[in-house]
Design a protein around this motif. Sequence first.
Motif, PDB file in Angstrom:
ATOM      1  N   TYR A  43      -1.905   6.158   0.830  1.00 49.36           N
ATOM      2  CA  TYR A  43      -1.885   7.620   0.729  1.00 49.36           C
ATOM      3  C   TYR A  43      -3.126   8.211   1.390  1.00 49.36           C
ATOM      4  CZ  TYR A  43      -1.085  12.134  -1.681  1.00 49.36           C
ATOM      5  OH  TYR A  43      -0.860  13.456  -1.996  1.00 49.36           O
ATOM      6  N   SER A  79       6.364   8.309  -4.546  1.00 49.21           N
ATOM      7  CA  SER A  79       5.105   8.309  -3.807  1.00 49.21           C
ATOM      8  C   SER A  79       4.004   8.839  -4.710  1.00 49.21           C
ATOM      9  CB  SER A  79       5.222   9.214  -2.575  1.00 49.21           C
ATOM     10  OG  SER A  79       3.952   9.431  -1.980  1.00 49.21           O
ATOM     11  N   ALA A  80       2.786   8.436  -4.421  1.00 46.41           N
ATOM     12  CA  ALA A  80       1.658   9.116  -5.043  1.00 46.41           C
ATOM     13  C   ALA A  80       1.761  10.601  -4.704  1.00 46.41           C
ATOM     14  CB  ALA A  80       0.341   8.548  -4.518  1.00 46.41           C
ATOM     15  N   TRP A 102       7.459   2.703  -4.162  1.00 49.23           N
ATOM     16  CA  TRP A 102       6.852   3.789  -4.908  1.00 49.23           C
ATOM     17  C   TRP A 102       5.596   4.341  -4.228  1.00 49.23           C
ATOM     18  CZ3 TRP A 102       8.696  -0.793  -6.849  1.00 49.23           C
ATOM     19  CH2 TRP A 102       9.783  -0.730  -7.716  1.00 49.23           C
ATOM     20  N   GLY A 103       5.360   3.932  -2.973  1.00 42.08           N
ATOM     21  CA  GLY A 103       4.195   4.396  -2.237  1.00 42.08           C
ATOM     22  C   GLY A 103       4.584   5.291  -1.080  1.00 42.08           C
ATOM     23  N   ASN A 104       3.610   6.048  -0.601  1.00 41.65           N
ATOM     24  CA  ASN A 104       3.828   6.972   0.501  1.00 41.65           C
ATOM     25  C   ASN A 104       4.319   6.262   1.757  1.00 41.65           C
ATOM     26  OD1 ASN A 104       2.205   8.150   3.108  1.00 41.65           O
ATOM     27  ND2 ASN A 104       3.093   9.769   1.859  1.00 41.65           N
ATOM     28  N   ILE A 160      -0.352  10.643  -9.371  1.00 42.21           N
ATOM     29  CA  ILE A 160       0.772   9.899  -8.799  1.00 42.21           C
ATOM     30  C   ILE A 160       2.084  10.346  -9.443  1.00 42.21           C
ATOM     31  CG2 ILE A 160      -0.585   7.840  -8.216  1.00 42.21           C
ATOM     32  CD1 ILE A 160       0.524   6.557 -10.815  1.00 42.21           C
ATOM     33  N   ASN A 201       1.544   0.075  -7.253  1.00 42.12           N
ATOM     34  CA  ASN A 201       2.796   0.440  -6.603  1.00 42.12           C
ATOM     35  C   ASN A 201       2.726   1.799  -5.914  1.00 42.12           C
ATOM     36  OD1 ASN A 201       4.514  -1.766  -6.986  1.00 42.12           O
ATOM     37  ND2 ASN A 201       4.962  -1.174  -9.090  1.00 42.12           N
ATOM     38  N   ALA A 202       1.816   2.652  -6.371  1.00 37.94           N
ATOM     39  CA  ALA A 202       1.688   3.981  -5.764  1.00 37.94           C
ATOM     40  C   ALA A 202       0.934   3.938  -4.441  1.00 37.94           C
ATOM     41  CB  ALA A 202       0.979   4.937  -6.724  1.00 37.94           C
ATOM     42  N   ASP A 203       0.260   2.817  -4.151  1.00 39.79           N
ATOM     43  CA  ASP A 203      -0.428   2.601  -2.879  1.00 39.79           C
ATOM     44  C   ASP A 203      -1.372   3.754  -2.544  1.00 39.79           C
ATOM     45  OD1 ASP A 203      -1.254   1.548  -0.476  1.00 39.79           O
ATOM     46  OD2 ASP A 203       0.589   2.079   0.603  1.00 39.79           O
TER      47      ASP A 203
END
Length: 982
Positions: free
Chosen positions: A566, A524-525, A494-496, A626, A560-562
Amino acid sequence: MYIYQFFYKVVCLGFLCVGVSGIAGGQTNIDLKSSPRQVWRVKSQREVGTDLRGLFEDFKPDGWVTAVVPGTVYTAYVAAGLEKDPNYADNIWKADKAKFDQPYWYVTQFSVPAAMKGEILWLNFEGINREGEIYLNGQKLGALDGFMQRGKYDITRIVRASGANTLAVLVSPPRHPMANAASPTYVSSGGWDWMPYVPGLNAGITDDVYLSTSGALTIRDPWIRTQLPTNATAFLTVALDVKNNTDASRTAVVKGVIQPGNITFEEKVNVGANSTAQVKLDKRHFSQLVVHNPKLWWPNGYGDPNLYTCVFNVVENNTISDTKQVTFGIKQYSYDTLGQVLHISINGTRVFVKGGNWSMSEYMLRCRGEEYDTKVRLHREMNFNMIRNWIGSTTDEEFYEACDKYGIMVWDDFWLNSNPSLPRDVSNFNANAIEKIVRLRNHPSIAVWCADNEGWPEAPLNKWLEEDVRAFDGGDRYYQANSHADNLSGSGPWGNRDPRYYFTEYPTGLGGNDGWGFRTELGSAVFTNVESFKKFIPKEHWWPRNEMWERHFFGNWAFNADADGYDRSIETRYGKPSNIEEYCRKAQLVNIETNKAMYEGWQDHIWNDAAGIMTWTSNAGLPTFIWQTYDYYYDLTGAYWGIKSACEPVHIQWNPVSDAVKVVNTTRKDLEGATAEAMIYNLDGKVVDKYTLSRTVDALSNAAVHCFALPFGGERGDLAKGKPVVASSTETGRAESITDGDESTRWASAARNNEWVYVDLGAREAISGVRVKWETAYAKVYKIQVSDDASNWRDAATVNYGKEGVQDVAFVDDAEARYVRVYGVERGTGWGYSLYDLRVYGGTPKNSGLTAVHFIKLRLKDKAGKIVSENFYWRGNKRKDFTALNSLKPVDLKVVSSAEKVNGKQVVKAQVVNGKTGVAFAVRVQVLNARTGEQVLPAFISDGYFTLMPGESRSVAVEFDAGLVGNDGFRVVAEPYNNAWN
């Protein structure tokens, strides 16, 4: 019988309820939702106390808060100004949960209208979260348990013919813990990694409330099923219940009219006292239920989403007793799991799924009515064909109606989330699940019923839900127990990620099977544009990144979006921002790159493992940074434009790993004799002729067709050829055989796992990947590792599915190192590891004539020369360095537009023209109020973040509600990325 005295809007559980003027028993609905004429009040049970005489004998609104129905208790306090705006700053985090996490009374009063005769007067509830006790004039009518339960109460003998009638509802909120114990409910209301805790847990009267009339007989849950022996013929099956609400037996006739086609049918029915008769009609006795040349319902991109209606009447003694209208589509879903990958077909055509997860329509349930049309239309505009109703968090009929209208299939979840636990009352949960199926099954958009988010339902629910689908939906739609396993390829990440990640074997997922496959969550964010940012972040928290951003999930809460990753992507690729305006502008480029690549990576492998992808998330339920495409205010982010481009029905695209250009055709028609073109431009906007390519291709239906590879040869240079090699053991041949350029010679290790061989490149190099050629004795699992000293190794790539022959292993992230090692983890045979060849790709790019950043423009034209698809990328000689874009000079863009009003919409045609001085990069188009300068939202815009070379122009269509600007007027503006820095 009663006479109703005011005119009203007709609403009934998604059906058009037809009033029959002058006919006794003709059904009519009277809306009791909040309005200036229908005022609801709300107060906590604790404040009201146990003496309820004040509710019913002489109700006084003093001290009560004006409620919002449909809506929630907390929403009412916000709307009344008694709670701070929860969207702004961190207000919702500071709200008093205990104040709202308790039962509340709702009260309203109505007079008996006098416009229509009716033998029975009904009070109808379509949903209360989580429980509701319903009273009229002091008499308890019943209780609802679970937000899908409907209530239909005969109030004929209770209602007062004159004067005020007092309706009171005691609403109790869900109880902790939420998932899964409190289900069925809006599970994420207790807080998630994408939304805050909502005080009151979204408790309230959350769906429609209305009065209706009927005769003695009423229609319940009409259902029309469709089968397609061929697409030229449809078999319809009609089923419904007729309820006798009296103490005497009745005989009546059920009549139906289907349009288009004016298909009529009728059937006599006998109904016992206080009983229900089931009516089922099909082609065996009603030849008119065989429809020839039907207009089929198709998902977006595959055809038109044609819809039919059927008006049902139950008629007794030539008088209509009850009426219902059903909207349905003629279609037939089918499914297969070949290769352990779920494939969805409709009307005999396999559909490549391109869609998104719908988290919640709005995190406080404030999305209503026509707003659903806007949200779903934006999905259609992104070329999506599926929405996942995540954990069943959207319950409004208007959502499904919009999906039907726009050809968006629905992956529909129940209310379970991964936890190995059951709801407190499994029987009640199951009853609500049946209610959901029965209420929604006529919608052609529903394609999959899914039980559990990232888990399997605990016994007995899994079997119960599977049987519910079979019994109450006829098994017409697929039952999927787990949202990321059982023939699916997991969920996440779920991250870039760098665009190459989505093309590289394989993008990892949590749970499920390895591979591209069918991925139900990937995201992704997605940072907003600056205008939206400033709407919910206080000025003192604009810059730099701080805790207030975290309150909108850009930080550890949404790990999870990191968010850190990003940030690094923005800085590494485009340079470190110095203020929030620059941050937001550069973020949109990251949004475009990542989100376009997600879909193009899956499309690159269409039917070769890949079957579909849904981003997490496609809608925006709250102001956040996000997991969204358009944002909470309907501003269109770079993610929206990247996805819209990638998901074109016929699409030309570039693979950044192999440099291959393909045409992906996800329609039912071949495009023969098309021309695929590629042109490379430097930063000055001039074409680099030696890279220009053109090829005639037949873009076959439902396939990806290879056109050519772009001639970027620099990264493919072999750094290992002739370089020294060291091996852990040698059983056969010489270690140096793998770099001698002769693919007939080989090296083989001892017959055990954990053997290795490495090459010394002689100096530190930038490495993008390797190519290995295995003999029959291959490595089933192996790693490509790099090192600066041949002692300390780090993993650059892991291959879990090795095979005999050639394998290209691309690094998602470039590695800089002197030594490159192939480390065998697990052998594929009883022998050791045997390699013919090892090539190491990378080094200093040798692309002559290209500026540090250059542009790739792809075009696909049909036989007549009309552009079918156009795609655009930016590429760096240093693959992740696009900072040269910041050196682009400002350009002079002109916007020429014309407008007209059509059915209350402002329809604009704009031409954006670039002069001849330079490149207009990533042009953002907006509509602004001419007087205030504020954005006009929502607006449907046909193109955005496009790039114009010197002398080029682009036509853009815009549509928005004319009432959004009133007499202020509007202007269309177009601003390129490069103008912002000058």
